[in-house]
Design an enzyme around this catalytic site. Structure first.
Site, PDB file in Angstrom:
ATOM      1  CG  HIS A  17      30.124  34.680  14.998  1.00  0.00           C
ATOM      2  ND1 HIS A  17      28.979  34.412  15.708  1.00  0.00           N
ATOM      3  CD2 HIS A  17      30.084  36.005  14.682  1.00  0.00           C
ATOM      4  CE1 HIS A  17      28.269  35.535  15.821  1.00  0.00           C
ATOM      5  NE2 HIS A  17      28.916  36.509  15.205  1.00  0.00           N
ATOM      6  CG  ASN A  20      24.597  36.714  13.709  1.00  0.00           C
ATOM      7  OD1 ASN A  20      23.933  36.598  12.678  1.00  0.00           O
ATOM      8  ND2 ASN A  20      24.307  36.061  14.828  1.00  0.00           N
ATOM      9  NE  ARG A  21      25.007  41.042  18.102  1.00  0.00           N
ATOM     10  CZ  ARG A  21      25.156  39.712  18.142  1.00  0.00           C
ATOM     11  NH1 ARG A  21      25.011  38.992  17.043  1.00  0.00           N
ATOM     12  NH2 ARG A  21      25.439  39.104  19.281  1.00  0.00           N
ATOM     13  CD  GLU A  44      25.130  30.355  19.933  1.00  0.00           C
ATOM     14  OE1 GLU A  44      26.347  30.156  19.881  1.00  0.00           O
ATOM     15  OE2 GLU A  44      24.556  31.335  19.395  1.00  0.00           O
ATOM     16  CE1 TYR A  56      27.646  37.160  21.939  1.00  0.00           C
ATOM     17  CE2 TYR A  56      26.215  36.423  23.703  1.00  0.00           C
ATOM     18  CZ  TYR A  56      26.491  36.531  22.358  1.00  0.00           C
ATOM     19  OH  TYR A  56      25.606  36.025  21.435  1.00  0.00           O
TER      20      TYR A  56
HETATM   21 ZN   LIG Z   1      28.255  32.823  16.768  1.00  0.00          ZN
END
Ligand SMILES: [Zn+2]
EC number: 3.5.1.15
Length: 313
Positions: A21, A70-71, A178, A288
């Site tokens: 990201h 990331n998906r 994270e 999100y």
């Molecule tokens: Zn991230």
């Protein structure tokens, strides 16, 4: 717990991903540093490759260009026919799979660390995708013990529908890192120091393992995803309440059915409901909002790992 001893192959190839990201700057900054000077991530007999996964998003300091990198590491996207019409991140995922995979093959990298930041108050977090992975449970136990008294939480995303196809999932052992809270596009020294230490301890663990050290059976506390919770919305689908101040920054803390979670502009409090105490994570994560996730509910459980030792010794 069994005391069965698991012999595992030594680790040869490790990658450290930053910029999956592009606006989560700690990993971007560390990986760029290690590309210039890799001394601190080198370990004898181990290949450690730092790598910027989404350079176009990094350049623009945005999460992604066309879709979330990331998906998209699922068989469907990875198997799509090459074409300029594909979203940039799908094309990039195929390149990354070629360089570090192929996913689910013998040739794939042994371990990929993927470095992320969150705007939520989650501190140091390790993301685990598989609850029966002795090697990673042992590694996470080692990292947690080494970081103490600084807390380090483990988020288990094993779930039939909520698990997602991560960039790191092309490795045999995928590790999500994270660290927060840190705003998007910002670098904080305390967060950088914590992430750097997590990588150092992880590499030390791998080094010890490769040197033949036996790790006795261990147990770690993990928070397993149960459900994602969306913001309350009006008839047009717009957010109609915000995270309640009593929930803000309270990631990993017990949240009871009667506890407030949202607050409307006219001052109405909305409580959690249900009949179960949960542990919230990714509370008010900026990235999100578009995923319709105000926070995720988790349940706390203990995972046990057998003793492990490298099969070469
Ligand atoms: Zn991230």
């Amino acid at each position: 717990m069994t005391s069965c001893h698991v012999a595992e192959d030594p680790i040869k190839k490790v990658a450290i991903f930053g910029g999956t990201h592009g606006n989560e700057l700690t990993g971007v900054f560390l990986v760029k540093h290690w590309l210039e000077n890799s001394t601190e991530i080198q370990r004898t007999g181990l290949e450690v490759k730092p790598f910027i996964t989404n350079p176009r998003a990094v350049k623009k300091c945005t999460r992604y260009i066309d879709c979330d990198l990331n998906r998209v590491f699922d068989p469907e996207n990875l198997g799509k026919k090459k074409s300029e019409d594909l979203p940039y991140e799908v094309r990039r995922a195929q390149e990354i799979n070629h360089l570090f995979g192929p996913k689910d093959s013998e040739d794939s990298y042994d371990i990929i660390f993927d470095l992320h930041n969150t705007t939520s108050n989650m501190g140091c977090t390790l993301i685990l995708e598989d609850s029966r992975n002795d090697f990673l449970i042992q590694m996470f136990h080692y990292i947690k013990t080494s970081l103490a008294p600084l807390p380090c939480y483990v988020y288990l995303i094993e779930h039939p529908s909520l698990k997602y196809a991560t960039t790191r999932s092309i490795a045999k052992y995928p590790v999500g890192i994270e660290v927060g809270p840190q705003p998007q596009g910002v670098l904080r020294a305390d967060i950088l120091d914590q992430m750097r230490k997590m990588i150092q301890h992880a590499l030390d663990f791998i080094h010890n393992f490769n040197e033949g050290k036996e790790f006795p059976p261990c147990a770690i506390e993990v928070y397993k995803i149960m459900e994602k919770v969306d913001y309350p919305r009006n008839e047009s689908g717009e957010i109609s309440a915000i995270i309640h101040p009593k929930l803000q920054d309270q990631d990993w803390k017990p949240l009871h059915p009667e506890d407030p979670v949202f607050l409307t502009l006219d001052g109405k409090t909305i409580s959690l409901g249900g009949d179960q105490t949960v542990y919230p994570v990714f509370v008010n994560e900026a990235a999100y909002y578009e995923k319709k996730e105000a926070f995720a509910k988790t349940t706390k459980l203990t995972l046990n790992a057998n003793s492990i030792r490298s099969s070469l010794h």
